[in-house]
Write an enzyme that holds these catalytic residues in place. Structure first.
Site, PDB file in Angstrom:
ATOM      1  N   CYS A   1     -40.229  75.291 101.237  1.00 12.26           N
ATOM      2  CA  CYS A   1     -39.712  76.636 100.971  1.00 12.26           C
ATOM      3  C   CYS A   1     -39.369  77.371 102.256  1.00 12.26           C
ATOM      4  O   CYS A   1     -38.459  78.179 102.287  1.00 12.26           O
ATOM      5  CB  CYS A   1     -40.732  77.441 100.179  1.00 12.26           C
ATOM      6  SG  CYS A   1     -41.148  76.617  98.645  1.00 12.26           S
TER       7      CYS A   1
ATOM      8  N   THR B   1     -31.635  65.151 116.369  1.00 12.32           N
ATOM      9  CA  THR B   1     -30.730  64.856 115.250  1.00 12.32           C
ATOM     10  C   THR B   1     -29.536  64.044 115.750  1.00 12.32           C
ATOM     11  O   THR B   1     -29.134  63.058 115.127  1.00 12.32           O
ATOM     12  CB  THR B   1     -30.262  66.174 114.588  1.00 12.32           C
ATOM     13  OG1 THR B   1     -31.421  66.878 114.139  1.00 12.32           O
ATOM     14  CG2 THR B   1     -29.321  65.920 113.431  1.00 12.32           C
TER      15      THR B   1
ATOM     16  N   GLN C   1     -41.610  62.488 116.903  1.00 16.07           N
ATOM     17  CA  GLN C   1     -42.949  63.075 116.802  1.00 16.07           C
ATOM     18  C   GLN C   1     -43.989  62.258 117.565  1.00 16.07           C
ATOM     19  O   GLN C   1     -45.047  62.786 117.899  1.00 16.07           O
ATOM     20  CB  GLN C   1     -43.375  63.210 115.339  1.00 16.07           C
ATOM     21  CG  GLN C   1     -42.600  64.262 114.570  1.00 16.07           C
ATOM     22  CD  GLN C   1     -42.840  65.690 115.064  1.00 16.07           C
ATOM     23  OE1 GLN C   1     -43.795  65.980 115.762  1.00 16.07           O
ATOM     24  NE2 GLN C   1     -41.942  66.589 114.694  1.00 16.07           N
TER      25      GLN C   1
ATOM     26  N   ASN D   1     -43.362  63.471 110.654  1.00 19.65           N
ATOM     27  CA  ASN D   1     -43.505  64.843 111.136  1.00 19.65           C
ATOM     28  C   ASN D   1     -44.396  65.706 110.249  1.00 19.65           C
ATOM     29  O   ASN D   1     -45.028  66.643 110.702  1.00 19.65           O
ATOM     30  CB  ASN D   1     -42.130  65.502 111.300  1.00 19.65           C
ATOM     31  CG  ASN D   1     -41.210  65.252 110.142  1.00 19.65           C
ATOM     32  OD1 ASN D   1     -40.942  64.097 109.793  1.00 19.65           O
ATOM     33  ND2 ASN D   1     -40.734  66.294 109.508  1.00 19.65           N
TER      34      ASN D   1
END
Ligand code: PLP
Length: 392
Positions: free
Chosen positions: A324, A72, A178, A150
């Site tokens: 989720c 990140t 990735q 990803n």
């Protein structure tokens, strides 16, 4: 607990060799690499060795590698540096399917007054370079496009993208977090300006990353303070993890061929057998240009979370195509951008393999999955829609 770990795009097991290499830096080798004395100075040399190993993985020069705290940070640093180095340019181009490390950063920049173009993808998750071409303007400071996705593993044509972006004289960053270690990367052949890498996706510890910055690229540091990393990133180095990412890159260079052969064979068998044994099931994403370790499968008419919970009962780890698991009830932005239908988007599962997976593990998953899918479909209000003849 004997876990079948098929969630390697989320994170990977730290390789034994990596643990062995980094442990002394949590023990006797605790010197500060910036110290003048030999005790600290020797650590500095080890960091430079690690930098060489990271550089070798992507065929870069060691001085083009900057260590960061994670993927990140590498992503944020790349885009921010381009904006700070070219203050007169206020336009960013990226895609709708980037990781949140780029996507949310760009959205924040948009709120701060920058113009951002989020390029669409087609239903197989592919980018149309033509759309990129028409999006580039004189105001464009940077194009940031991921190497491989990803969630789906879809690989973008970065060589074609690079040729296009460089012909317009614009900076190009690629998030190869990735891709690194899974497919060969060569920055000598690919005219990108910056490339992000992350340790924990290639069997190094979490909390360490790297940013390749091509020699001659104007760069503005993101973290400001001490003179570490030749003044390009302040902060005392995370020595043990840097040693770890160096060792992991050395191993990845050796294993990249296995990713293409052994892992791809396992992934292909898993995919083929699941399509055969589970009706109303389809692959999300372009199967031609894809990471060898990833498959994203939509099991229509059921909830991905329910599948994950049932897999979890058998100690099988995978990820849901909906977000989720990350605390949001929204389905995956990647699958939505691809226009995956409602009936499949919620039941999408990502299996991502590594060199540590075995034939026996895949056999076990293949034994459990059809039963899980059948039972969940029977519970689903849409269960009756199961049509054994419609496998795609
Ligand atoms: N970019 C991509 C494509 C990723 O897959 C990830 C992690 O999932 C990141 C960025 C963020 O990396 P990190 O977890 O090291 O911050």
């Amino acid at each position: 607990m004997n876990v079948i770990y098929l969630d390697n795009n989320a994170t990977t097991k730290v390789a034994e060799e990596v643990i062995e290499a980094l442990l002394p830096y949590y023990g006797s080798l605790y010197g500060n690499p910036s110290s003048m004395h030999t005790f600290g100075g020797q650590i500095h040399r080890r960091i430079e060795d690690a930098r060489e190993r990271v550089a070798e993985l992507i065929n870069a020069e060691p001085e083009e590698i900057l260590f960061t705290s994670c993927g990140t940070e590498s992503d944020n640093t790349a885009v921010m540096s381009a904006l700070l180095s070219n203050p007169q340019k206020r336009h960013i181009i990226t895609t709708k399917v980037e990781h949140s490390a780029i996507l949310n950063f760009c959205k924040t920049m948009e709120r701060r007054g920058y113009e951002v173009t989020f390029l669409p993808v087609d239903k197989l998750g592919r980018l149309k370079p033509g759309e990129l071409k028409s999006a580039i303007t004189d105001n464009t400071a940077i194009v940031s496009i991921m190497y491989a996705n990803n969630e789906t593993g879809v690989i973008f044509p970065i060589d074609e993208i690079a040729a296009l972006v460089k012909s317009k004289g614009v900076l190009l960053h690629t998030d190869a977090i990735q891709a690194a270690g899974k497919i060969p990367l060569d920055v000598k052949k690919l005219p990108v300006d910056m490339v992000s890498l992350s340790g924990h996706k290639l069997h190094a510890p979490k909390g360490v990353g790297a940013l390749y910055i091509r020699k001659g690229t104007r760069f503005s540091p993101y973290l400001i303070g001490g003179h570490q990393e030749k003044g390009r990133r302040a902060g005392t180095e995370n020595v043990a993890s840097i040693i770890g990412i160096g060792k992991a890159c050395e191993l990845a260079k050796k294993h990249v061929h296995d990713e293409h052969t052994k892992i791809k064979a396992l992934r292909d068998r898993l995919e083929k057998e699941l399509l055969k044994s589970c009706p109303n099931t389809k692959i999300n994403g372009d199967r031609e240009n894809r990471l060898p370790n990833t498959t994203n499968i939509g099991f229509e008419y059921i909830e991905g979370e329910a599948i994950l919970l049932r897999l979890n009962e058998h100690n099988i780890c995978a990820s849901s195509g909906s977000a989720c698991t990350s605390g949001s009830l929204e389905p995956s932005h990647v699958l939505r951008a691809m226009g995956v239908p409602f009936t499949a988007i919620h039941g999408s599962i990502r299996f991502s393999l590594s060199i540590y997976n075995t034939e026996e593990e895949i056999d076990f998953v293949l034994e459990k999955m059809p039963k899980i899918i059948k039972e969940l479909r029977e519970l689903s209000p849409f269960g009756k829609k199961e049509k054994p003849g419609s496998i795609k």
